[in-house]
Structure formats: C-alpha cells, structure tokens
Design a protein around this motif. Structure first.
Motif, PDB file in Angstrom:
ATOM      1  N   SER A 180       0.845  -1.203   0.000  1.00 17.54           N
ATOM      2  CA  SER A 180       0.000   0.000   0.000  1.00 17.54           C
ATOM      3  C   SER A 180       0.874   1.243   0.000  1.00 17.54           C
ATOM      4  N   ILE A 181       0.335   2.311  -0.538  1.00 11.00           N
ATOM      5  CA  ILE A 181       1.059   3.584  -0.617  1.00 11.00           C
ATOM      6  C   ILE A 181       0.168   4.671  -0.021  1.00 11.00           C
ATOM      7  N   ASP A 182       0.758   5.493   0.831  1.00  7.00           N
ATOM      8  CA  ASP A 182      -0.020   6.548   1.498  1.00  7.00           C
ATOM      9  C   ASP A 182      -0.108   7.806   0.636  1.00  7.00           C
ATOM     10  N   VAL A 183      -1.059   8.646   0.988  1.00  5.12           N
ATOM     11  CA  VAL A 183      -1.211   9.930   0.297  1.00  5.12           C
ATOM     12  C   VAL A 183       0.036  10.789   0.575  1.00  5.12           C
ATOM     13  N   GLY A 184       0.609  11.358  -0.462  1.00  7.62           N
ATOM     14  CA  GLY A 184       1.751  12.258  -0.324  1.00  7.62           C
ATOM     15  C   GLY A 184       3.084  11.544  -0.165  1.00  7.62           C
ATOM     16  N   GLU A 185       3.092  10.222  -0.316  1.00  7.38           N
ATOM     17  CA  GLU A 185       4.336   9.467  -0.140  1.00  7.38           C
ATOM     18  C   GLU A 185       5.134   9.396  -1.444  1.00  7.38           C
ATOM     19  N   LEU A 186       6.439   9.225  -1.329  1.00 11.38           N
ATOM     20  CA  LEU A 186       7.267   8.932  -2.510  1.00 11.38           C
ATOM     21  C   LEU A 186       7.850   7.540  -2.317  1.00 11.38           C
ATOM     22  N   VAL A 187       7.663   6.710  -3.299  1.00 12.03           N
ATOM     23  CA  VAL A 187       8.125   5.325  -3.203  1.00 12.03           C
ATOM     24  C   VAL A 187       8.982   5.005  -4.418  1.00 12.03           C
ATOM     25  N   PHE A 188      10.096   4.343  -4.172  1.00  8.83           N
ATOM     26  CA  PHE A 188      10.914   3.849  -5.286  1.00  8.83           C
ATOM     27  C   PHE A 188      10.487   2.424  -5.601  1.00  8.83           C
ATOM     28  N   LEU A 189      10.495   2.102  -6.857  1.00 10.09           N
ATOM     29  CA  LEU A 189      10.188   0.745  -7.303  1.00 10.09           C
ATOM     30  C   LEU A 189      11.454   0.265  -8.001  1.00 10.09           C
ATOM     31  N   SER A 190      12.105  -0.711  -7.395  1.00  8.25           N
ATOM     32  CA  SER A 190      13.391  -1.102  -7.970  1.00  8.25           C
ATOM     33  C   SER A 190      13.378  -2.561  -8.405  1.00  8.25           C
TER      34      SER A 190
ATOM     35  N   ARG B 138       3.443  17.796 -18.509  1.00  6.25           N
ATOM     36  CA  ARG B 138       2.135  17.271 -18.937  1.00  6.25           C
ATOM     37  C   ARG B 138       1.471  16.472 -17.813  1.00  6.25           C
ATOM     38  N   ALA B 139       2.336  15.754 -17.039  1.00  9.23           N
ATOM     39  CA  ALA B 139       1.779  14.983 -15.929  1.00  9.23           C
ATOM     40  C   ALA B 139       1.306  15.907 -14.804  1.00  9.23           C
ATOM     41  N   LEU B 140       2.027  17.006 -14.625  1.00  8.90           N
ATOM     42  CA  LEU B 140       1.739  17.898 -13.490  1.00  8.90           C
ATOM     43  C   LEU B 140       0.538  18.793 -13.718  1.00  8.90           C
TER      44      LEU B 140
ATOM     45  N   ILE C 158      16.184  16.215 -13.053  1.00  9.39           N
ATOM     46  CA  ILE C 158      14.837  15.618 -13.115  1.00  9.39           C
ATOM     47  C   ILE C 158      14.438  15.052 -11.756  1.00  9.39           C
ATOM     48  N   MET C 159      15.417  14.377 -11.096  1.00  8.00           N
ATOM     49  CA  MET C 159      15.103  13.806  -9.779  1.00  8.00           C
ATOM     50  C   MET C 159      14.788  14.919  -8.782  1.00  8.00           C
ATOM     51  N   ALA C 160      15.545  16.012  -8.851  1.00 10.16           N
ATOM     52  CA  ALA C 160      15.299  17.138  -7.945  1.00 10.16           C
ATOM     53  C   ALA C 160      13.875  17.670  -8.149  1.00 10.16           C
ATOM     54  N   LEU C 161      13.465  17.702  -9.414  1.00  8.35           N
ATOM     55  CA  LEU C 161      12.120  18.190  -9.735  1.00  8.35           C
ATOM     56  C   LEU C 161      11.046  17.266  -9.134  1.00  8.35           C
ATOM     57  N   LEU C 162      11.281  15.960  -9.252  1.00  6.67           N
ATOM     58  CA  LEU C 162      10.312  14.994  -8.714  1.00  6.67           C
ATOM     59  C   LEU C 162      10.241  15.070  -7.190  1.00  6.67           C
TER      60      LEU C 162
ATOM     61  N   LEU D  32       8.267  18.084  -6.205  1.00  8.38           N
ATOM     62  CA  LEU D  32       6.825  17.869  -6.385  1.00  8.38           C
ATOM     63  C   LEU D  32       6.254  17.074  -5.213  1.00  8.38           C
ATOM     64  N   ASN D  33       7.017  16.075  -4.790  1.00  8.23           N
ATOM     65  CA  ASN D  33       6.565  15.275  -3.658  1.00  8.23           C
ATOM     66  C   ASN D  33       6.513  16.129  -2.384  1.00  8.23           C
ATOM     67  N   ARG D  34       7.498  17.014  -2.236  1.00  6.88           N
ATOM     68  CA  ARG D  34       7.527  17.895  -1.063  1.00  6.88           C
ATOM     69  C   ARG D  34       6.273  18.784  -1.040  1.00  6.88           C
TER      70      ARG D  34
END
Lengths: 319, 242
Positions: free
Chosen positions: B26-36, B152-154, B178-182, B185-187
C-alpha cells in the motif's frame, strides 16, 4: 435563485466555448493532416469526385432523358362577347388539371399558349355580336408518376370526358414504351447509384483507416491520457467531412464541365432532328443537392464506422 | 497518513511469463516510493496497472477506496485523466507543439483554450521550459523532453505521479535535475512512484522502496521515511552547480 441561473448560464457558455474550441482544433488538425499526405488525399478526392460525377450523370440526366415526353391537352371553345364565362372556363379547366397534380396523377401542368381569335357571329340572334375563340394548350407530363398503362387509360378517359377539352394528343403505345424505359432506367439508376455510393464509402473508409494506422502512437497516447473515443475520433470524422466536401466539389465541377462540353453538339443534333435530348444537359439543382447531401452524410458515417472498427481493434490489441 | 492505493494479492500472467506474483502493498497519500529491480522484474507492469494501462490477472487494486476493476469505461477514462505518467522515452504527439502537448490533459477535462493556455504557461515556467513552448517534440533535447512530459503529468494536479525510469536515458546532470524536480513535487504534496534500478538513488534517499524480483515484491522500509530530503536536495544542487 438568480445566482444559480447565472452559474448555469456561465456553465453553459463555458461548455459551448469548450465545444467550439475542440471542434475548431479537430477540424484544423484534420485539414493539416490531409495536406501533409497530398498524394493520398488527391487520389481519394479524384476517385470520389469521378464516382460522384458518374452518379450525378446517371441519377439526374438519365432519369430526365427517360421522362422527356408529354401529353398535350387542347381546350378550345367559342364564347359570346361580353360574357366572361369563357375566361372562367379556361380557369376551371386549369383548376381541374391542377387537381390531378395535387392527387399525384400527373407530374406537371403547364399552360403553354393562349390564342384569342375574334369572329363575327353567324348563329346568334344579333348579327352584330362578335365571338371570341380562346385556344389554350396545356401540357401535362404523366410518364414518371403513373405506375401502369391502366392508370394512364383511366386518366386519359377522364380527360376525354371533360367537356372543356376539345382534343387530346397522347398515345397509349408511346406511354407503354416510355413506361418500360422509365422502369428500366430506374432499376439501372438505383443499381449504379448503390454501387457508386458504396464505392465512395469504401474510399472514405480506406483513407481514414490509412490515416489511423499512421497515427497509432498518437491514439495510444490519447488513450492513456484518458481521452474518450469521441475525442479520439473527432479529427478523423472531420477528415471524412473534408474528403466528402472535396469529392462533391470535384464532381460538381466535372458535371458542369461535362454539361458545357455537351451543349453545342446536342444543339446541333436538336437542329438536325428536332430532338428534345438537349434538355438532359440542364442541371436540376434540387436533385443534385439531395444526392450530394446524402453522399456527405454517408462519408461522415463511413468515417465513423472506420474509426469505430479501428479503435475496437486497437483496444483488443491492448488487452 | 491515509492510504491512497492498495495492491491486494495482485498477479499478472502473460503467455509464457509471469510478470507479477501475489503482490500486496500500500502507498499513502503524499508518499514517494521507489520501485526497484532488474530489467524484466515487473516494474513497468506494476506502474501500468496503477495507470490502468493493464489489468491484473488475479487480485485487485484499490485506489482511494474504489476497486479499479469495478470502474465503468467512462470511469476508467476519468481515472486515467487523474494519473500523471512519465516514461523513460517520453511519448508526445509530433503534430503538436510542446504547449499543445502539455495542455492536452486539460482539453480532455473540458477546459477552454484560454484556460489551457494560462495553465500551460504556469506549468512550463515551473519545469523551466517556457521558452520552448512553441517548439515541436523532435527539436527538444533528452532532458527537455523529460521535463515536458513531467509538465504534462503535473498540469492536471495528479492523484499520483508515476515515473518509469525517468532518468534512464539522461546524462548524470540531467538525471539529477529531473530527480530534484520529482522530489520537489513530492515535497509539495504529490504522491510519486519512481521505477528505477539506480542503486545510488535508492541508497542515498530516505524513501521506502519496493523491490521486485521475478514478479515478487519485497518492501524495504526506512526508519526516516517521512524525513524531508533537504540535506539531499542541497547536495544535489551542489552537484548540479559543479
């Protein structure tokens, strides 16, 4: 209440603005894409234009040629001056013939000429009275509305029994021949028309399919962004409309050119044999509009079917 | 924190291959998760299922309390309009300019041209592409393309932002940008799932990571999972500056 009304009006205006924007964008995109594929587009328009021109020629000119025949009814009588009954009789006859028109027994009634001849009375009590002869020719067309020779007979009998009618020039034999020609022409026209309309639909369908194949990636992107089928389909429907319109334009141009190129030779023929065949070169704009309106409708329908088929296939491939 | 999304015993079979096997998370609202995980481990399949681009063979995905499989066709379209997806190789419509591509999700939502234009300008400013608004896709560099896709996603203020190897085709500097931007956005509150096999990224960021191996999921939870990545961001900025 008033606030709600204002909000509703604003929402409606915003929705209309959105629809206008979307259709404008889709139409412009469709046009640009057709222009980017000039050979494919020109090929489709050429094929459609020529097919439609043939359709117009067969449905309008051939049917016209088949029904160029009329029966003439003469009305003639002596009327004593200054009585106005004679003038009224002409009007009565005209009304009677028009009632046949209303009942659908004749195709048209036309008053062709009215001659007034004066003559001194020889039978009346007063030898100084003058009589006037009104001779009016009515031309009526029956061939395309009467379904059988029996119907033609009935109509002719009705006309002959009319005391206001002096003479009828119409032959049952020529009607029968004409009726056969009309029936055959109708069957031929319908068959050719169905074939040509089918051909036009096929061209639209195939052209739209080619475009959709070319823009597969775009469809996939739109699909993943949550676009509805209606949204994805819109530019392709406009392509159908543009192809249909261009085909119609070309067919009209071809028909008009054909007409102008036929006028001179036919007028020479007419002069030689007294033929009425030159009339086939006139264009019946009402009929043309109906035929072409249907063609436009069918080309949009064809584009719709093509996009529907392709999107369903696309969805199946995805799943 | 409330749960935004839950995978319940989700499996996905393709002919001759099992992409996901009994995945529960499960993933919470406002969370950032890596999928590796290595290539072919099921990362893309996982993201595609969240984006409703693919469906589970078994199990169910629950988003905001609603089963995705229960959605009607129209409901699926509406749901897709709420998901932001950033691909490894950005996908754009070549006939449209950057601004038109970025504004597309808003058009699907029924915004008028004037509104779309305003919002596109704002989001292009945000990702630093405002001067490329009228360019076409082939004219953009790799980093710009990635930024345009993020824009476009944002623009729809997404329910969840999915990024499938967003830095896979970029050089180190571009990748860090790009990672800094992501992260930024999560912040600001956007829920983000980033699929990556970049070990450096995984080991140096304080976020949970889901590891997929041959379709099986293991969750690596970090003690400092909700810590804001201020230190890391500064380090990234320094690296960019260098």
């Amino acid at each position: 209440m008033s606030l709600n009304n204002t909000q509703n009006r604003a929402a409606k205006a915003s929705r209309l603005q959105y629809l206008w924007d979307e259709h404008r964008i889709a139409a412009s995109l469709a046009f640009q894409r057709l222009m980017r594929q000039p050979y494919q587009t020109a090929g489709a328009i050429l094929l459609m234009g020529l097919s439609l021109a043939m359709l117009l020629f067969f449905t309008i000119s051939l049917s016209k040629a088949a029904v160029i025949q009329n029966q003439t009814v003469h009305s003639s009588e002596w009327i004593l001056i200054p009585s106005e009954e004679g003038v009224n009789n002409i009007e009565v006859l005209e009304n009677q013939l028009n009632s046949y028109l209303d009942k659908g027994l004749v195709e048209s009634v036309e008053k062709k000429n009215a001659q007034i001849l004066m003559q001194r009375s020889t039978t009346a009590d007063n030898p100084n009275d003058y009589y006037i002869n009104h001779e009016v020719t009515f031309s009526i067309k029956t061939s395309s509305v009467l379904k059988s020779s029996q119907e033609h007979n009935v109509l002719m009998n009705q006309l002959q029994d009319n005391i206001l009618i002096k003479n009828i020039t119409a032959s049952q034999e020529s009607f029968n021949v004409l009726h056969t020609i009309v029936s055959l022409a109708k069957i031929t026209i319908i068959s050719i028309g169905v074939f040509l309309v089918g051909f036009v639909l096929l061209i639209t369908n195939y052209t739209i399919k080619l475009f959709m194949d070319r823009y597969q990636q775009e469809i996939s992107i739109l699909y993943h962004l949550g676009a509805s089928r209606e949204f994805i389909r819109r530019p392709y429907l406009y392509q159908g409309v543009f192809l249909g319109l261009a085909g119609i334009g070309m067919s009209l141009l071809t028909t008009v050119l054909m007409r102008f190129s036929l006028v001179k030779p036919l007028s020479i023929l007419k002069g030689l044999y007294g033929s009425q065949i030159a009339q086939i070169t006139t264009i019946d704009y009402q009929r043309v509009s109906i035929v072409l309106g249907f063609v436009l409708l069918f080309s949009v329908l064809s584009a719709y079917i093509s996009t529907h088929k392709w999107l369903t296939r696309f969805q199946l491939l995805r799943n | 924190m409330s749960v935004l999304m839950r995978f319940q015993n989700v499996s996905r079979y393709y002919p001759g291959k099992q992409a996901l096997f009994d995945v529960t998370c499960s993933i919470d609202v406002g969370e950032l998760v890596f999928l590796s995980g290595p290539s072919g481990s099921g990362k893309s399949t996982f993201l595609k299922m969240v984006a409703l681009q693919d469906n589970p063979s078994d199990g169910s995905i629950i988003m905001n309390g609603h089963k995705l499989s229960d959605l009607s066709k129209e409901g699926q379209n509406i749901y897709r309009r709420k998901i932001g997806f950033v691909h490894q190789l950005p996908r754009f419509i070549d006939d449209y300019t950057v601004a038109e591509n970025v504004g597309l999700p808003l058009r699907l939502r029924g915004f008028s041209s004037a509104e779309v234009q305003l919002r596109v300008q704002a989001v292009l400013c945000k990702v630093g592409l405002i001067d490329r608004a009228e360019s076409f896709f082939p004219e953009l560099s790799g980093g710009e393309r990635q930024r345009a896709e993020i824009a476009r996603a944002l623009i729809i203020d997404p329910l969840i932002l999915l990024a499938d190897e967003p830095t896979g085709n970029l050089d180190r500097n571009c990748a860090l940008e790009i990672m800094a931007l992501l992260f930024e956005l999560n912040r600001q509150g956007t829920t983000v799932i980033i699929a990556t096999h970049d070990r450096y990224l995984l080991e140096n960021n304080p976020y949970r990571s889901f590891e997929l191996n041959e379709g099986r999921l293991t969750i690596r939870d970090k003690a400092n999972r909700w810590r804001k990545p201020r230190v890391k961001k500064e380090a990234i900025k320094k690296e960019i500056a260098q």
